[in-house]
Write a protein that holds these residues in place. Sequence first.
Motif, PDB file in Angstrom:
ATOM      1  N   ASP A 211      92.051  -8.266 110.381  1.00  0.00           N
ATOM      2  CA  ASP A 211      92.613  -9.616 110.514  1.00  0.00           C
ATOM      3  C   ASP A 211      92.046 -10.561 109.461  1.00  0.00           C
ATOM      4  O   ASP A 211      92.778 -11.361 108.876  1.00  0.00           O
ATOM      5  CB  ASP A 211      92.335 -10.177 111.908  1.00  0.00           C
ATOM      6  CG  ASP A 211      93.116  -9.463 113.001  1.00  0.00           C
ATOM      7  OD1 ASP A 211      94.047  -8.695 112.700  1.00  0.00           O
ATOM      8  OD2 ASP A 211      92.766  -9.676 114.185  1.00  0.00           O
ATOM      9  N   ILE A 212      90.752 -10.469 109.203  1.00  0.00           N
ATOM     10  CA  ILE A 212      90.123 -11.336 108.193  1.00  0.00           C
ATOM     11  C   ILE A 212      90.708 -11.059 106.812  1.00  0.00           C
ATOM     12  O   ILE A 212      91.080 -11.971 106.074  1.00  0.00           O
ATOM     13  CB  ILE A 212      88.587 -11.150 108.200  1.00  0.00           C
ATOM     14  CG1 ILE A 212      87.984 -11.767 109.465  1.00  0.00           C
ATOM     15  CG2 ILE A 212      87.950 -11.762 106.945  1.00  0.00           C
ATOM     16  CD1 ILE A 212      86.513 -11.454 109.683  1.00  0.00           C
ATOM     17  N   ILE A 213      90.814  -9.784 106.448  1.00  0.00           N
ATOM     18  CA  ILE A 213      91.357  -9.434 105.128  1.00  0.00           C
ATOM     19  C   ILE A 213      92.830  -9.804 105.032  1.00  0.00           C
ATOM     20  O   ILE A 213      93.279 -10.328 104.004  1.00  0.00           O
ATOM     21  CB  ILE A 213      91.109  -7.939 104.826  1.00  0.00           C
ATOM     22  CG1 ILE A 213      89.601  -7.713 104.616  1.00  0.00           C
ATOM     23  CG2 ILE A 213      91.917  -7.484 103.613  1.00  0.00           C
ATOM     24  CD1 ILE A 213      89.200  -6.264 104.442  1.00  0.00           C
ATOM     25  N   GLN A 214      93.587  -9.568 106.081  1.00  0.00           N
ATOM     26  CA  GLN A 214      95.005  -9.930 106.076  1.00  0.00           C
ATOM     27  C   GLN A 214      95.180 -11.428 105.873  1.00  0.00           C
ATOM     28  O   GLN A 214      96.062 -11.871 105.138  1.00  0.00           O
ATOM     29  CB  GLN A 214      95.682  -9.497 107.379  1.00  0.00           C
ATOM     30  CG  GLN A 214      97.179  -9.750 107.400  1.00  0.00           C
ATOM     31  CD  GLN A 214      97.920  -8.907 106.380  1.00  0.00           C
ATOM     32  OE1 GLN A 214      97.829  -7.689 106.405  1.00  0.00           O
ATOM     33  NE2 GLN A 214      98.658  -9.542 105.481  1.00  0.00           N
ATOM     34  N   ASN A 215      94.321 -12.222 106.481  1.00  0.00           N
ATOM     35  CA  ASN A 215      94.371 -13.666 106.324  1.00  0.00           C
ATOM     36  C   ASN A 215      94.179 -14.072 104.860  1.00  0.00           C
ATOM     37  O   ASN A 215      94.890 -14.929 104.346  1.00  0.00           O
ATOM     38  CB  ASN A 215      93.317 -14.332 107.214  1.00  0.00           C
ATOM     39  CG  ASN A 215      93.391 -15.839 107.162  1.00  0.00           C
ATOM     40  OD1 ASN A 215      94.470 -16.416 107.221  1.00  0.00           O
ATOM     41  ND2 ASN A 215      92.240 -16.476 107.065  1.00  0.00           N
ATOM     42  N   TYR A 216      93.233 -13.446 104.169  1.00  0.00           N
ATOM     43  CA  TYR A 216      93.035 -13.736 102.743  1.00  0.00           C
ATOM     44  C   TYR A 216      94.236 -13.284 101.918  1.00  0.00           C
ATOM     45  O   TYR A 216      94.659 -13.978 101.003  1.00  0.00           O
ATOM     46  CB  TYR A 216      91.761 -13.071 102.219  1.00  0.00           C
ATOM     47  CG  TYR A 216      90.526 -13.870 102.515  1.00  0.00           C
ATOM     48  CD1 TYR A 216      90.189 -14.990 101.760  1.00  0.00           C
ATOM     49  CD2 TYR A 216      89.699 -13.523 103.574  1.00  0.00           C
ATOM     50  CE1 TYR A 216      89.064 -15.746 102.050  1.00  0.00           C
ATOM     51  CE2 TYR A 216      88.566 -14.266 103.876  1.00  0.00           C
ATOM     52  CZ  TYR A 216      88.265 -15.374 103.106  1.00  0.00           C
ATOM     53  OH  TYR A 216      87.160 -16.116 103.399  1.00  0.00           O
ATOM     54  N   ALA A 217      94.789 -12.131 102.237  1.00  0.00           N
ATOM     55  CA  ALA A 217      95.941 -11.628 101.490  1.00  0.00           C
ATOM     56  C   ALA A 217      97.145 -12.548 101.661  1.00  0.00           C
ATOM     57  O   ALA A 217      97.898 -12.778 100.713  1.00  0.00           O
ATOM     58  CB  ALA A 217      96.285 -10.211 101.947  1.00  0.00           C
ATOM     59  N   ASP A 218      97.331 -13.085 102.851  1.00  0.00           N
ATOM     60  CA  ASP A 218      98.465 -13.972 103.117  1.00  0.00           C
ATOM     61  C   ASP A 218      98.390 -15.266 102.314  1.00  0.00           C
ATOM     62  O   ASP A 218      99.411 -15.892 102.053  1.00  0.00           O
ATOM     63  CB  ASP A 218      98.543 -14.300 104.611  1.00  0.00           C
ATOM     64  CG  ASP A 218      98.945 -13.102 105.457  1.00  0.00           C
ATOM     65  OD1 ASP A 218      99.444 -12.098 104.897  1.00  0.00           O
ATOM     66  OD2 ASP A 218      98.749 -13.168 106.686  1.00  0.00           O
ATOM     67  N   LYS A 219      97.200 -15.666 101.908  1.00  0.00           N
ATOM     68  CA  LYS A 219      97.025 -16.892 101.129  1.00  0.00           C
ATOM     69  C   LYS A 219      97.375 -16.708  99.651  1.00  0.00           C
ATOM     70  O   LYS A 219      97.550 -17.678  98.930  1.00  0.00           O
ATOM     71  CB  LYS A 219      95.579 -17.389 101.245  1.00  0.00           C
ATOM     72  CG  LYS A 219      95.214 -17.853 102.625  1.00  0.00           C
ATOM     73  CD  LYS A 219      93.756 -18.251 102.677  1.00  0.00           C
ATOM     74  CE  LYS A 219      93.336 -18.615 104.091  1.00  0.00           C
ATOM     75  NZ  LYS A 219      91.902 -18.939 104.174  1.00  0.00           N
ATOM     76  N   HIS A 220      97.455 -15.456  99.182  1.00  0.00           N
ATOM     77  CA  HIS A 220      97.733 -15.174  97.776  1.00  0.00           C
ATOM     78  C   HIS A 220      99.239 -15.034  97.576  1.00  0.00           C
ATOM     79  O   HIS A 220      99.867 -14.208  98.229  1.00  0.00           O
ATOM     80  CB  HIS A 220      97.028 -13.887  97.354  1.00  0.00           C
ATOM     81  CG  HIS A 220      97.084 -13.631  95.890  1.00  0.00           C
ATOM     82  ND1 HIS A 220      96.313 -14.314  94.983  1.00  0.00           N
ATOM     83  CD2 HIS A 220      97.826 -12.767  95.167  1.00  0.00           C
ATOM     84  CE1 HIS A 220      96.581 -13.877  93.768  1.00  0.00           C
ATOM     85  NE2 HIS A 220      97.493 -12.946  93.854  1.00  0.00           N
ATOM     86  N   PRO A 221      99.837 -15.825  96.692  1.00  0.00           N
ATOM     87  CA  PRO A 221     101.285 -15.724  96.484  1.00  0.00           C
ATOM     88  C   PRO A 221     101.695 -14.335  95.989  1.00  0.00           C
ATOM     89  O   PRO A 221     101.047 -13.766  95.107  1.00  0.00           O
ATOM     90  CB  PRO A 221     101.583 -16.782  95.424  1.00  0.00           C
ATOM     91  CG  PRO A 221     100.308 -17.468  95.117  1.00  0.00           C
ATOM     92  CD  PRO A 221      99.199 -16.792  95.836  1.00  0.00           C
ATOM     93  N   GLN A 222     102.746 -13.802  96.559  1.00  0.00           N
ATOM     94  CA  GLN A 222     103.180 -12.451  96.205  1.00  0.00           C
ATOM     95  C   GLN A 222     104.157 -12.415  95.026  1.00  0.00           C
ATOM     96  O   GLN A 222     104.471 -11.357  94.531  1.00  0.00           O
ATOM     97  CB  GLN A 222     103.828 -11.770  97.422  1.00  0.00           C
ATOM     98  CG  GLN A 222     102.843 -11.463  98.523  1.00  0.00           C
ATOM     99  CD  GLN A 222     101.730 -10.522  98.077  1.00  0.00           C
ATOM    100  OE1 GLN A 222     101.954  -9.554  97.361  1.00  0.00           O
ATOM    101  NE2 GLN A 222     100.510 -10.819  98.478  1.00  0.00           N
ATOM    102  N   ASN A 223     104.650 -13.550  94.578  1.00  0.00           N
ATOM    103  CA  ASN A 223     105.620 -13.558  93.485  1.00  0.00           C
ATOM    104  C   ASN A 223     104.951 -13.678  92.119  1.00  0.00           C
ATOM    105  O   ASN A 223     105.580 -13.992  91.141  1.00  0.00           O
ATOM    106  CB  ASN A 223     106.628 -14.693  93.683  1.00  0.00           C
ATOM    107  CG  ASN A 223     105.957 -16.061  93.749  1.00  0.00           C
ATOM    108  OD1 ASN A 223     104.734 -16.175  93.736  1.00  0.00           O
ATOM    109  ND2 ASN A 223     106.767 -17.099  93.828  1.00  0.00           N
TER     110      ASN A 223
END
Length: 110
Positions: free
Chosen positions: A12-24
């Motif tokens: 959950d912690i890592i997913q939260n950081y990944a969600d903050k990084h724009p994917q485009n």
Amino acid sequence: METLTYKQLIQDIIQNYADKHPQNQPIETQIVFDPQNHHYLLLYVGWEGEKQIYGCPIHVDIKDNKFWIQRDFTEEGIASQLLEAGVSKENIVLGFRSPFNRQFTDFAAS
């Protein structure tokens, strides 16, 4: 806390950081979860012109029912987030510090 809970917590912690990084962007965010071997990483991979971008800002292992923070380039700090989630300092190892220097932290030495 049981190991299963530990696995979900770090994911959950890592997913939260990944969600903050724009994917485009030309830099891809990759999440690597290996729950069988207890390795959890966040990677940045891509290219900026002729320059390859590769970075691992987060790497956490679970060993002997403890979080081993191998790499942490987050502003808040993975250890702080684990403490906020109720993990005791005795179950967190700052693996990015040398074994000698770990004894001088408030966390587990190994």
